[in-house]
Design a protein around this motif. Structure first.
Motif, short mmCIF file in Angstrom:
data_model
loop_
_atom_site.label_atom_id
_atom_site.label_comp_id
_atom_site.label_asym_id
_atom_site.label_seq_id
_atom_site.Cartn_x
_atom_site.Cartn_y
_atom_site.Cartn_z
N ILE A 92 -54.95 36.10 -31.32
CA ILE A 92 -53.64 36.37 -30.73
C ILE A 92 -53.42 37.88 -30.74
O ILE A 92 -53.55 38.53 -31.77
CB ILE A 92 -52.50 35.68 -31.52
CG1 ILE A 92 -52.72 34.16 -31.54
CG2 ILE A 92 -51.14 36.02 -30.91
CD1 ILE A 92 -51.68 33.39 -32.34
N ASP A 93 -53.14 38.43 -29.55
CA ASP A 93 -52.81 39.85 -29.42
C ASP A 93 -51.37 39.96 -28.96
O ASP A 93 -51.05 39.64 -27.81
CB ASP A 93 -53.74 40.52 -28.38
CG ASP A 93 -53.26 41.93 -28.01
OD1 ASP A 93 -52.58 42.57 -28.85
OD2 ASP A 93 -53.56 42.37 -26.88
N ALA A 94 -50.51 40.42 -29.85
CA ALA A 94 -49.08 40.53 -29.52
C ALA A 94 -48.75 41.98 -29.23
O ALA A 94 -48.76 42.82 -30.12
CB ALA A 94 -48.24 40.02 -30.68
N LYS A 95 -48.46 42.26 -27.95
CA LYS A 95 -47.99 43.61 -27.60
C LYS A 95 -46.49 43.69 -27.88
O LYS A 95 -45.97 44.72 -28.25
CB LYS A 95 -48.28 43.89 -26.12
CG LYS A 95 -48.19 45.36 -25.76
CD LYS A 95 -48.61 45.61 -24.32
CE LYS A 95 -47.51 45.16 -23.36
NZ LYS A 95 -47.91 45.30 -21.95
N GLU A 96 -45.83 42.55 -27.70
CA GLU A 96 -44.38 42.44 -27.97
C GLU A 96 -44.18 41.38 -29.05
O GLU A 96 -45.07 40.59 -29.33
CB GLU A 96 -43.64 41.97 -26.71
CG GLU A 96 -43.96 42.73 -25.44
CD GLU A 96 -43.24 44.06 -25.37
OE1 GLU A 96 -42.29 44.24 -26.17
OE2 GLU A 96 -43.63 44.90 -24.56
N ASP A 97 -42.96 41.33 -29.59
CA ASP A 97 -42.62 40.30 -30.57
C ASP A 97 -42.70 38.91 -29.94
O ASP A 97 -42.26 38.71 -28.81
CB ASP A 97 -41.18 40.49 -31.07
CG ASP A 97 -41.02 41.79 -31.86
OD1 ASP A 97 -42.04 42.44 -32.16
OD2 ASP A 97 -39.86 42.13 -32.17
N LEU A 98 -43.25 37.97 -30.68
CA LEU A 98 -43.22 36.57 -30.24
C LEU A 98 -41.88 35.96 -30.63
O LEU A 98 -41.21 36.47 -31.52
CB LEU A 98 -44.34 35.76 -30.89
CG LEU A 98 -45.67 35.75 -30.13
CD1 LEU A 98 -46.35 37.10 -30.21
CD2 LEU A 98 -46.60 34.68 -30.70
N SER A 99 -41.53 34.86 -29.98
CA SER A 99 -40.28 34.18 -30.32
C SER A 99 -40.35 33.64 -31.75
O SER A 99 -41.42 33.47 -32.31
CB SER A 99 -40.02 33.03 -29.34
OG SER A 99 -41.07 32.10 -29.42
#
Ligand code: ZN
Length: 330
Positions: A92-99
């Protein structure tokens, strides 16, 4: 093709990548996955889930989906009694916050979602910003307090954030509120399930609309009070001995009813016997060979049952997993 021939073959898998509003480009740029777009949030490296069924890349079973291999060659997985491949391993690559989300357990999934699996998952943090935190658990003491805080939108007060760093391991039981933040790159090992209840999405819009929330179901399944952080976060640094991290051996990071997770840090060469019903392996760093086959960062493969001796060469780090059932542990 005899059973013996397939049992000695490594199942190298082509992953399934997904586009997500919070996704980025690191899975392409750092891990070499070929997918279009700059919003690649997940690469399902080892999965037979219908929403992302991996494909065998080479050998006698080349072109077959992992779900097909599971159904046609149960001997490769130790003839487990489970009716489907039970685990799912993804980057998982999160550029932004996940919910902010939570998952149901098996019992709830069977009762309310047609089953078969709830979702127990765990994370190995491959990279994250300095002084990073994750949302894990909450501060409500009772279900009533939880309901009130959610309905009044008191998120800052409700959500528990804990400091984490690269190399940490976290176990996320069903009922645990959690959220990955922007800047995190993780390897997730989980039950093969896609059941997620979204509690809060920071009031963001996707294609002009807020994404669907599942507040009632979330309240149903959230564990109150939350498990203490020290039962969730396992720092791998804490497990090191005086000489640092043990090298060239499968080192057990965690075990629960659904899986066993290992880390292997390889310097030059290592050998072990594949003694599990099957062993998932993901190269998270470096490059080398497995029984003569070249592998590199981002590669995912399964060592089948009765594979026998495993010889690794090179300088790399791998995360491995298997189910928690009969096998011989040293
Ligand atoms: Zn989750």
């Amino acid at each position: 093709m005899s059973e013996n021939q397939t049992e000695k073959q490594i199942l190298f898998l082509d992953p399934v990548c997904t586009h997500n509003i919070w996704g980025g480009v690191r899975l392409k740029e750092d891990f070499g996955y070929t997918a279009y777009g700059d919003d690649i949030g997940e690469c399902w490296g080892i999965s037979a889930h219908p929403n992302g069924d991996g494909t065998v890349r080479s050998g006698a079973l080349s072109g077959k989906k992992l779900s097909e291999v599971w159904n046609e060659f149960p001997n490769l997985f130790g003839n487990l009694s489970c009716d489907r491949f039970p685990l799912l391993v993804k980057f998982i690559d999160a550029k932004e916050d996940l919910s902010i989300q939570v998952h149901p357990n098996d019992a709830y999934a069977n009762l309310h979602e047609g089953g078969p699996f709830g979702k127990t998952e765990c994370w190995y943090i491959l990279d994250c910003p300095e002084d990073a935190t994750l949302v894990i658990g909450h501060h409500a003491e009772t279900k009533e307090a939880l309901k009130t805080m959610i309905s009044e939108g008191r998120w800052k007060e409700l959500l528990r954030e804990i400091p984490v760093k690269k190399g940490d391991f976290l176990q996320i039981d069903p009922g645990t509120i959690h959220a990955i933040k922007g800047g995190f790159l993780i390897l997730e090992t989980q039950q093969s399930s896609d059941l997620t209840y979204r509690v809060y999405d920071y009031d963001r819009l996707s294609n002009g609309r807020p994404r669907k929330l599942h507040v009632e179901k979330s309240i149903d399944v959230i564990t109150v009070p939350a498990k203490p952080p020290e039962e969730i976060l396992i720092s791998t640094a804490r497990m090191e001995n005086a000489d640092g991290e043990p090298l060239n051996q499968l080192r057990l990071l965690y075990t629960c009813a659904f899986y066993r997770i290992y880390k292997l840090k390889l310097k030059e060469e290592a050998h072990f016997l594949q003694r599990y019903p099957f062993l998932n392996m993901t190269v998270t760093e470096g490059a080398g060979t497995v029984n003569g086959y070249e592998v590199k960062k981002g590669d995912n493969f399964i060592l089948p049952f009765a594979f026998g001796d495993v010889f690794l060469r090179g300088n790399m780090e791998l995360i491995a997993s298997t189910v928690n059932s009969d096998f011989r542990e040293d």
